[in-house]
Write a protein that holds these residues in place. Structure first.
Motif, PDB file in Angstrom:
ATOM      1  N   THR A  69      91.903  12.332   2.514  1.00 12.74           N
ATOM      2  CA  THR A  69      90.521  12.294   2.022  1.00 12.74           C
ATOM      3  C   THR A  69      90.113  10.865   1.657  1.00 12.74           C
ATOM      4  OG1 THR A  69      91.357  12.888  -0.181  1.00 12.74           O
ATOM      5  CG2 THR A  69      90.543  14.675   1.218  1.00 12.74           C
ATOM      6  N   CYS A  70      89.882  10.070   2.694  1.00 14.25           N
ATOM      7  CA  CYS A  70      89.549   8.661   2.458  1.00 14.25           C
ATOM      8  C   CYS A  70      88.201   8.503   1.748  1.00 14.25           C
ATOM      9  CB  CYS A  70      89.559   7.882   3.762  1.00 14.25           C
ATOM     10  SG  CYS A  70      88.509   8.561   5.072  1.00 14.25           S
ATOM     11  N   GLY A  71      87.266   9.423   1.989  1.00  8.88           N
ATOM     12  CA  GLY A  71      85.974   9.347   1.308  1.00  8.88           C
ATOM     13  C   GLY A  71      86.114   9.546  -0.185  1.00  8.88           C
ATOM     14  N   GLN A  72      86.920  10.500  -0.592  1.00 13.94           N
ATOM     15  CA  GLN A  72      87.160  10.727  -2.014  1.00 13.94           C
ATOM     16  C   GLN A  72      87.901   9.548  -2.630  1.00 13.94           C
ATOM     17  OE1 GLN A  72      88.865  14.591  -2.926  1.00 13.94           O
ATOM     18  NE2 GLN A  72      87.686  15.580  -1.289  1.00 13.94           N
ATOM     19  N   GLU A  73      88.835   8.978  -1.872  1.00 15.90           N
ATOM     20  CA  GLU A  73      89.584   7.832  -2.388  1.00 15.90           C
ATOM     21  C   GLU A  73      88.678   6.615  -2.560  1.00 15.90           C
ATOM     22  OE1 GLU A  73      92.531   5.652  -4.055  1.00 15.90           O
ATOM     23  OE2 GLU A  73      92.510   7.802  -3.657  1.00 15.90           O
ATOM     24  N   ALA A  74      87.727   6.414  -1.642  1.00 12.10           N
ATOM     25  CA  ALA A  74      86.782   5.300  -1.789  1.00 12.10           C
ATOM     26  C   ALA A  74      85.974   5.461  -3.072  1.00 12.10           C
ATOM     27  CB  ALA A  74      85.857   5.238  -0.575  1.00 12.10           C
ATOM     28  N   LYS A  75      85.552   6.685  -3.364  1.00 13.84           N
ATOM     29  CA  LYS A  75      84.836   6.939  -4.621  1.00 13.84           C
ATOM     30  C   LYS A  75      85.732   6.631  -5.825  1.00 13.84           C
ATOM     31  CE  LYS A  75      82.562  10.491  -7.401  1.00 13.84           C
ATOM     32  NZ  LYS A  75      82.108  11.894  -7.479  1.00 13.84           N
ATOM     33  N   GLU A 117      86.949  -6.195   0.770  1.00 18.23           N
ATOM     34  CA  GLU A 117      88.174  -6.983   0.921  1.00 18.23           C
ATOM     35  C   GLU A 117      89.436  -6.170   0.622  1.00 18.23           C
ATOM     36  OE1 GLU A 117      87.633 -10.359  -1.558  1.00 18.23           O
ATOM     37  OE2 GLU A 117      87.990  -9.283  -3.440  1.00 18.23           O
ATOM     38  N   ASN A 118      89.286  -5.039  -0.066  1.00 24.29           N
ATOM     39  CA  ASN A 118      90.426  -4.156  -0.309  1.00 24.29           C
ATOM     40  C   ASN A 118      90.483  -2.994   0.664  1.00 24.29           C
ATOM     41  OD1 ASN A 118      91.801  -5.379  -2.613  1.00 24.29           O
ATOM     42  ND2 ASN A 118      89.937  -4.926  -3.737  1.00 24.29           N
ATOM     43  N   GLY A 119      89.561  -2.972   1.631  1.00 24.00           N
ATOM     44  CA  GLY A 119      89.619  -1.991   2.694  1.00 24.00           C
ATOM     45  C   GLY A 119      89.030  -0.639   2.373  1.00 24.00           C
ATOM     46  N   TRP A 120      88.175  -0.550   1.347  1.00 21.43           N
ATOM     47  CA  TRP A 120      87.568   0.737   0.998  1.00 21.43           C
ATOM     48  C   TRP A 120      86.135   0.860   1.473  1.00 21.43           C
ATOM     49  CZ3 TRP A 120      91.092   3.979   0.421  1.00 21.43           C
ATOM     50  CH2 TRP A 120      92.316   3.603  -0.150  1.00 21.43           C
ATOM     51  N   ALA A 121      85.664  -0.139   2.188  1.00 19.95           N
ATOM     52  CA  ALA A 121      84.351  -0.104   2.832  1.00 19.95           C
ATOM     53  C   ALA A 121      84.381  -1.109   3.970  1.00 19.95           C
ATOM     54  CB  ALA A 121      83.231  -0.448   1.848  1.00 19.95           C
ATOM     55  N   VAL A 122      83.495  -0.933   4.943  1.00 22.00           N
ATOM     56  CA  VAL A 122      83.368  -1.879   6.048  1.00 22.00           C
ATOM     57  C   VAL A 122      82.106  -2.711   5.840  1.00 22.00           C
ATOM     58  CG1 VAL A 122      84.568  -0.353   7.640  1.00 22.00           C
ATOM     59  CG2 VAL A 122      82.070  -0.249   7.496  1.00 22.00           C
ATOM     60  N   VAL A 132      81.574  -9.894   6.482  1.00 19.92           N
ATOM     61  CA  VAL A 132      82.352  -9.844   7.718  1.00 19.92           C
ATOM     62  C   VAL A 132      83.729 -10.480   7.526  1.00 19.92           C
ATOM     63  CG1 VAL A 132      82.467 -10.679  10.100  1.00 19.92           C
ATOM     64  CG2 VAL A 132      80.328  -9.731   9.207  1.00 19.92           C
ATOM     65  N   GLY A 133      83.791 -11.594   6.815  1.00 19.48           N
ATOM     66  CA  GLY A 133      85.069 -12.264   6.576  1.00 19.48           C
ATOM     67  C   GLY A 133      86.024 -11.412   5.772  1.00 19.48           C
ATOM     68  N   GLN A 134      85.503 -10.754   4.734  1.00 22.51           N
ATOM     69  CA  GLN A 134      86.344  -9.878   3.922  1.00 22.51           C
ATOM     70  C   GLN A 134      86.870  -8.702   4.748  1.00 22.51           C
ATOM     71  OE1 GLN A 134      83.448 -11.134   2.864  1.00 22.51           O
ATOM     72  NE2 GLN A 134      84.054 -12.338   1.075  1.00 22.51           N
ATOM     73  N   GLU A 135      86.003  -8.171   5.621  1.00 24.01           N
ATOM     74  CA  GLU A 135      86.434  -7.070   6.478  1.00 24.01           C
ATOM     75  C   GLU A 135      87.561  -7.515   7.411  1.00 24.01           C
ATOM     76  OE1 GLU A 135      84.584  -5.573  10.304  1.00 24.01           O
ATOM     77  OE2 GLU A 135      83.684  -4.202   8.841  1.00 24.01           O
ATOM     78  N   ALA A 136      87.424  -8.690   7.997  1.00 27.34           N
ATOM     79  CA  ALA A 136      88.444  -9.190   8.929  1.00 27.34           C
ATOM     80  C   ALA A 136      89.798  -9.313   8.244  1.00 27.34           C
ATOM     81  CB  ALA A 136      88.007 -10.528   9.512  1.00 27.34           C
ATOM     82  N   ARG A 137      89.798  -9.802   7.008  1.00 26.58           N
ATOM     83  CA  ARG A 137      91.065  -9.947   6.290  1.00 26.58           C
ATOM     84  C   ARG A 137      91.657  -8.587   5.922  1.00 26.58           C
ATOM     85  NH1 ARG A 137      88.163 -14.479   4.564  1.00 26.58           N
ATOM     86  NH2 ARG A 137      87.252 -13.440   2.750  1.00 26.58           N
ATOM     87  N   ALA A 138      90.798  -7.631   5.548  1.00 27.27           N
ATOM     88  CA  ALA A 138      91.287  -6.292   5.223  1.00 27.27           C
ATOM     89  C   ALA A 138      91.884  -5.622   6.461  1.00 27.27           C
ATOM     90  CB  ALA A 138      90.150  -5.447   4.649  1.00 27.27           C
ATOM     91  N   ALA A 140      93.190  -7.189   9.091  1.00 27.89           N
ATOM     92  CA  ALA A 140      94.442  -7.872   9.418  1.00 27.89           C
ATOM     93  C   ALA A 140      95.576  -7.407   8.514  1.00 27.89           C
ATOM     94  CB  ALA A 140      94.245  -9.384   9.298  1.00 27.89           C
ATOM     95  N   GLY A 141      95.267  -7.136   7.249  1.00 27.91           N
ATOM     96  CA  GLY A 141      96.278  -6.691   6.303  1.00 27.91           C
ATOM     97  C   GLY A 141      96.473  -5.184   6.275  1.00 27.91           C
ATOM     98  N   ARG A 142      95.673  -4.468   7.100  1.00 27.26           N
ATOM     99  CA  ARG A 142      95.728  -3.013   7.170  1.00 27.26           C
ATOM    100  C   ARG A 142      95.624  -2.404   5.777  1.00 27.26           C
ATOM    101  NH1 ARG A 142      99.934  -0.953  11.714  1.00 27.26           N
ATOM    102  NH2 ARG A 142      98.756   0.930  11.231  1.00 27.26           N
ATOM    103  N   LEU A 143      94.609  -2.849   5.055  1.00 26.01           N
ATOM    104  CA  LEU A 143      94.381  -2.383   3.692  1.00 26.01           C
ATOM    105  C   LEU A 143      93.444  -1.179   3.693  1.00 26.01           C
ATOM    106  CD1 LEU A 143      93.818  -5.823   1.903  1.00 26.01           C
ATOM    107  CD2 LEU A 143      95.950  -4.532   2.155  1.00 26.01           C
ATOM    108  N   GLY A 144      93.625  -0.290   2.715  1.00 29.13           N
ATOM    109  CA  GLY A 144      92.726   0.838   2.556  1.00 29.13           C
ATOM    110  C   GLY A 144      92.608   1.672   3.818  1.00 29.13           C
ATOM    111  N   ILE A 145      91.381   1.903   4.250  1.00 30.98           N
ATOM    112  CA  ILE A 145      91.158   2.745   5.428  1.00 30.98           C
ATOM    113  C   ILE A 145      91.617   2.071   6.719  1.00 30.98           C
ATOM    114  CG2 ILE A 145      89.260   4.033   4.383  1.00 30.98           C
ATOM    115  CD1 ILE A 145      87.299   2.296   5.937  1.00 30.98           C
ATOM    116  N   TRP A 146      91.857   0.763   6.690  1.00 28.53           N
ATOM    117  CA  TRP A 146      92.305   0.070   7.897  1.00 28.53           C
ATOM    118  C   TRP A 146      93.759   0.386   8.246  1.00 28.53           C
ATOM    119  CZ3 TRP A 146      88.698  -1.441  10.955  1.00 28.53           C
ATOM    120  CH2 TRP A 146      87.468  -1.843  10.433  1.00 28.53           C
ATOM    121  N   ALA A 147      94.452   1.091   7.368  1.00 27.68           N
ATOM    122  CA  ALA A 147      95.793   1.579   7.702  1.00 27.68           C
ATOM    123  C   ALA A 147      95.707   2.917   8.424  1.00 27.68           C
ATOM    124  CB  ALA A 147      96.618   1.729   6.426  1.00 27.68           C
TER     125      ALA A 147
END
Length: 232
Positions: A69-75, A117-122, A132-138, A140-147
């Motif tokens: 439940t990534c949506g609930q986790e983002a909240k 930057e922590n991967g909980w939003a794009v 955009v820069g924060q998204e790219a780093r998230a 690359a680090g596969r943070l939050g939803i990027w994993a």
């Protein structure tokens, strides 16, 4: 004659001052409660964090073949940032739901940037390129939803629209995928008259159109039930 001239000069000064006055930001501050991963209520007013897009509350992502439940986790992540804090939000306009589109902070911590930057939003490129820069780093680090594998939030919302409008709009993002889903520049928008219209870069109203969907080609937009803008 002198009195008339003085009135004329004074009126001219008022008009010039009015024309030159910059647009002022609307600022609200106070305690906050969270609605979902990118919207909240501050001092009794609804606010949408501008320039970012978090998973919808009921949205799920796929990780290791399992749904979570990534949506609930983002909240939950946003709640942890605003809890017991005085939140200050500043923005220049409101959306169709009367929410202030704003950048919000808890002390020195900017909420919009922190979530991306922590991967909980794009980064929501239809509105801003600020994150955009924060998204790219998230990514690359596969943070939050990027994993995870996930459907971009805007596409997830589109899927809930009538079939003719939603057709062909969904794309799934793979974990850590560098290119993401940001290369499409055609803006789709639902007009006040009920028409589904798309705008190409360079068209008259392209820059002021708030995209409800983004498409890579005109054919994709047309398959989704949109027609080309007739404003040019």
């Amino acid at each position: 004659m002198t009195a008339f001239r003085n009135i004329h000069v004074a009126l001219g000064s008022v008009l010039i001052t009015g024309l030159a006055a910059p647009t002022l930001a609307e600022t609200i501050a106070g305690p906050a409660t969270v609605i979902d991963g990118d919207s909240l209520v501050v001092a009794g007013q609804q606010v949408r964090l501008v320039g970012i897009d978090a998973p919808e509350f009921d949205q799920t992502c796929q990780r290791g073949g399992q749904s979570w439940t990534c949506g609930q986790e983002a909240k939950t992540q946003l709640t942890s940032l605003v809890q017991d804090q005085r939140i200050e939000c500043s923005g220049f306009e409101r959306d169709a739901h009367a929410r202030l589109l704003a950048v919000c902070s808890a002390g020195y911590l900017e909420l919009n940037k922190t979530l991306v930057e922590n991967g909980w939003a794009v980064a929501y490129r239809a509105y801003s390129d600020a994150y955009v820069g924060q998204e790219a780093r998230a990514k690359a680090g596969r943070l939050g939803i990027w994993a995870s594998e996930f459907t971009p939030p805007a596409d997830y919302r589109m899927a809930k629209l009538p079939p003719a409008a939603a057709m062909g709009s969904q794309r799934r993002v793979q974990p850590g995928r560098a290119e993401g889903f940001s290369g499409c520049t055609i803006k789709g928008n639902h007009s006040r008259r009920g028409d589904w219209i798309y705008h190409l870069p360079g068209m008259k109203y392209y820059n002021v159109t708030r995209a409800e969907a983004m498409f890579c080609t005109e054919q994709e937009a047309q398959r989704a039930g949109y027609r080309r803008s007739r404003s040019d």
